[in-house]
Scaffold this motif. Structure first.
Motif, PDB file in Angstrom:
ATOM      1  N   ILE A  52       0.871  -1.067  -0.177  1.00 12.00           N
ATOM      2  CA  ILE A  52       0.111  -0.011  -0.196  1.00 12.00           C
ATOM      3  C   ILE A  52       0.864   1.031  -0.205  1.00 12.00           C
ATOM      4  O   ILE A  52       1.872   1.219   0.757  1.00 12.00           O
ATOM      5  CB  ILE A  52      -0.795   0.141   1.143  1.00 12.00           C
ATOM      6  CG1 ILE A  52      -1.887  -1.162   1.313  1.00 12.00           C
ATOM      7  CG2 ILE A  52      -1.753   1.118   1.409  1.00 12.00           C
ATOM      8  CD1 ILE A  52      -2.853  -1.193   0.523  1.00 12.00           C
ATOM      9  N   PRO A  53       0.733   2.306  -0.978  1.00 11.97           N
ATOM     10  CA  PRO A  53       1.419   3.273  -1.080  1.00 11.97           C
ATOM     11  C   PRO A  53       1.383   4.240   0.130  1.00 11.97           C
ATOM     12  O   PRO A  53       0.209   4.224   1.081  1.00 11.97           O
ATOM     13  CB  PRO A  53       1.193   4.034  -2.219  1.00 11.97           C
ATOM     14  CG  PRO A  53      -0.292   3.958  -2.306  1.00 11.97           C
ATOM     15  CD  PRO A  53      -0.418   2.295  -2.045  1.00 11.97           C
ATOM     16  N   LYS A  54       2.396   4.954   0.790  1.00 16.94           N
ATOM     17  CA  LYS A  54       2.561   5.873   1.812  1.00 16.94           C
ATOM     18  C   LYS A  54       1.285   6.934   1.694  1.00 16.94           C
ATOM     19  O   LYS A  54       0.927   7.439   2.620  1.00 16.94           O
ATOM     20  CB  LYS A  54       3.805   6.264   2.197  1.00 16.94           C
ATOM     21  CG  LYS A  54       4.524   5.360   2.886  1.00 16.94           C
ATOM     22  CD  LYS A  54       6.031   6.182   3.359  1.00 16.94           C
ATOM     23  CE  LYS A  54       6.743   5.078   4.023  1.00 16.94           C
ATOM     24  NZ  LYS A  54       8.198   5.564   4.182  1.00 16.94           N
ATOM     25  N   VAL A  55       1.175   7.313   0.668  1.00 19.08           N
ATOM     26  CA  VAL A  55       0.404   8.405   0.153  1.00 19.08           C
ATOM     27  C   VAL A  55      -0.647   8.070  -1.034  1.00 19.08           C
ATOM     28  O   VAL A  55      -0.245   7.523  -1.936  1.00 19.08           O
ATOM     29  CB  VAL A  55       1.176   9.804  -0.189  1.00 19.08           C
ATOM     30  CG1 VAL A  55       0.122  10.823  -0.496  1.00 19.08           C
ATOM     31  CG2 VAL A  55       1.759  10.028   0.924  1.00 19.08           C
ATOM     32  N   SER A  56      -1.827   8.174  -0.700  1.00 19.91           N
ATOM     33  CA  SER A  56      -2.716   8.184  -1.876  1.00 19.91           C
ATOM     34  C   SER A  56      -3.735   9.158  -1.883  1.00 19.91           C
ATOM     35  O   SER A  56      -4.121   9.640  -0.760  1.00 19.91           O
ATOM     36  CB  SER A  56      -3.298   6.313  -1.895  1.00 19.91           C
ATOM     37  OG  SER A  56      -4.128   6.385  -0.971  1.00 19.91           O
ATOM     38  N   LEU A  57      -4.496   9.301  -3.111  1.00 19.90           N
ATOM     39  CA  LEU A  57      -5.154  10.529  -2.995  1.00 19.90           C
ATOM     40  C   LEU A  57      -6.597  10.228  -3.663  1.00 19.90           C
ATOM     41  O   LEU A  57      -6.579   9.130  -4.279  1.00 19.90           O
ATOM     42  CB  LEU A  57      -4.790  11.652  -4.104  1.00 19.90           C
ATOM     43  CG  LEU A  57      -3.326  12.173  -3.705  1.00 19.90           C
ATOM     44  CD1 LEU A  57      -3.096  12.857  -5.181  1.00 19.90           C
ATOM     45  CD2 LEU A  57      -3.323  12.841  -2.667  1.00 19.90           C
ATOM     46  N   GLU A  58      -7.576  10.757  -2.999  1.00 24.41           N
ATOM     47  CA  GLU A  58      -8.990  10.503  -3.495  1.00 24.41           C
ATOM     48  C   GLU A  58      -9.378  12.021  -4.117  1.00 24.41           C
ATOM     49  O   GLU A  58      -9.609  12.939  -3.357  1.00 24.41           O
ATOM     50  CB  GLU A  58      -9.925  10.155  -2.483  1.00 24.41           C
ATOM     51  CG  GLU A  58     -11.278   9.902  -2.680  1.00 24.41           C
ATOM     52  CD  GLU A  58     -12.263   9.888  -1.307  1.00 24.41           C
ATOM     53  OE1 GLU A  58     -11.756   9.548  -0.111  1.00 24.41           O
ATOM     54  OE2 GLU A  58     -13.329  10.230  -1.505  1.00 24.41           O
ATOM     55  N   ASP A  59     -10.013  11.995  -5.269  1.00 23.17           N
ATOM     56  CA  ASP A  59     -10.489  13.185  -5.990  1.00 23.17           C
ATOM     57  C   ASP A  59     -11.763  13.388  -5.433  1.00 23.17           C
ATOM     58  O   ASP A  59     -12.872  12.523  -5.715  1.00 23.17           O
ATOM     59  CB  ASP A  59     -10.601  12.820  -7.229  1.00 23.17           C
ATOM     60  CG  ASP A  59     -11.199  13.939  -8.090  1.00 23.17           C
ATOM     61  OD1 ASP A  59     -11.609  15.199  -7.576  1.00 23.17           O
ATOM     62  OD2 ASP A  59     -10.846  14.382  -9.422  1.00 23.17           O
ATOM     63  N   LYS A  60     -12.117  14.408  -4.572  1.00 18.19           N
ATOM     64  CA  LYS A  60     -13.190  14.788  -3.874  1.00 18.19           C
ATOM     65  C   LYS A  60     -14.283  15.260  -4.782  1.00 18.19           C
ATOM     66  O   LYS A  60     -15.378  15.248  -4.498  1.00 18.19           O
ATOM     67  CB  LYS A  60     -12.986  15.762  -2.841  1.00 18.19           C
ATOM     68  CG  LYS A  60     -12.291  15.123  -1.870  1.00 18.19           C
ATOM     69  CD  LYS A  60     -12.341  16.069  -0.443  1.00 18.19           C
ATOM     70  CE  LYS A  60     -11.478  17.583  -0.672  1.00 18.19           C
ATOM     71  NZ  LYS A  60     -11.245  18.059   0.617  1.00 18.19           N
ATOM     72  N   THR A  61     -13.922  15.902  -6.073  1.00 13.47           N
ATOM     73  CA  THR A  61     -14.705  16.651  -7.085  1.00 13.47           C
ATOM     74  C   THR A  61     -15.145  16.010  -7.960  1.00 13.47           C
ATOM     75  O   THR A  61     -16.416  16.214  -8.516  1.00 13.47           O
ATOM     76  CB  THR A  61     -13.897  17.920  -7.591  1.00 13.47           C
ATOM     77  OG1 THR A  61     -13.036  17.003  -8.505  1.00 13.47           O
ATOM     78  CG2 THR A  61     -13.427  18.702  -6.606  1.00 13.47           C
TER      79      THR A  61
END
Ligand code: ZN
Length: 212
Positions: free
Chosen positions: A38-47
């Motif tokens: 699992i990557p240390k940082v992942s992003l979720e597009d809120k828009t």
């Protein structure tokens, strides 16, 4: 790397789901044997109003590419065998990953055994990576929890967890042929599994506009 906080929700170890990944000893098996990372940082597009699976991203800190989260998936054959981290198909560097606590403990204790080979193992692993990412397809990937998929996923999860517990219980001195253990495992498979599947279904299907 800096991210637009208005657009992205940033997941790090401070998120409870990520923290669970670090603390759950069962997941050491996924990391050590299967090579799931699992990557240390992942992003979720809120828009975005797309389902979760289609709006999660993994940033590469080396080349700053925002990879579609589905780049590393079972459908692409890239979900596992990532023992040294997530390979960035854009720049060839390794995207830093989290490490489960139990994995860390096991690796530390056994370091004298495998430490000697670390460099050559990593080198050999790295050489194999580019070929794995040649035909990555992210648009075709479907949510495994979609439709009635959550029932199958839920049962598989319950059965797998039960097997892990059957291995783990004797180690900590729990008798496995007792009524309590049988009842626990049955309810895990029949109730816990489907419940897990259903929660995952809701989670993956939530859209950005709702989550924001
Ligand atoms: Zn990169």
């Amino acid at each position: 790397m800096h991210f637009d906080k208005n657009k992205y929700k940033v997941y790090t170890w401070k998120n409870w789901m990520v923290l669970h990944y670090i603390l759950n000893p069962g997941l050491a098996i996924n990391e050590l044997i299967l090579g799931q990372r699992i990557p240390k940082v992942s992003l979720e597009d809120k828009t975005s109003d797309k389902p979760f699976l289609e709006r999660s991203y993994v940033p590469c800190p080396h080349c700053e590419t925002l990879h579609d989260g589905r780049t590393w998936s079972t459908q692409n054959g890239t979900a596992f065998k990532n023992w040294f981290g997530l390979y960035c198909p854009n720049c060839g560097e390794i995207i830093p990953c989290l490490m489960n606590l139990t994995t860390r403990l096991v690796l530390t204790i056994t370091f004298p055994v495998w430490g000697w080979f670390k460099k050559s193992l990593k080198q050999r692993w790295l050489e194999k990576q580019p070929a794995r990412y040649k035909e990555i397809e992210v648009d075709q990937i479907e949510n495994p929890f979609e439709g009635y998929g959550w029932i199958k996923e839920g049962f598989s999860w319950g059965i797998l967890t039960s097997i892990l517990l059957l291995i783990f219980f004797p180690i900590i001195g729990i008798e496995i042929f007792s009524r309590q253990v049988i009842v626990t495992l049955l309810s895990l498979i029949l109730v816990g599994g489907p419940l897990f599947g259903f929660i995952m279904k809701l989670f993956f299907e939530q859209t950005g506009s709702k989550a924001a």
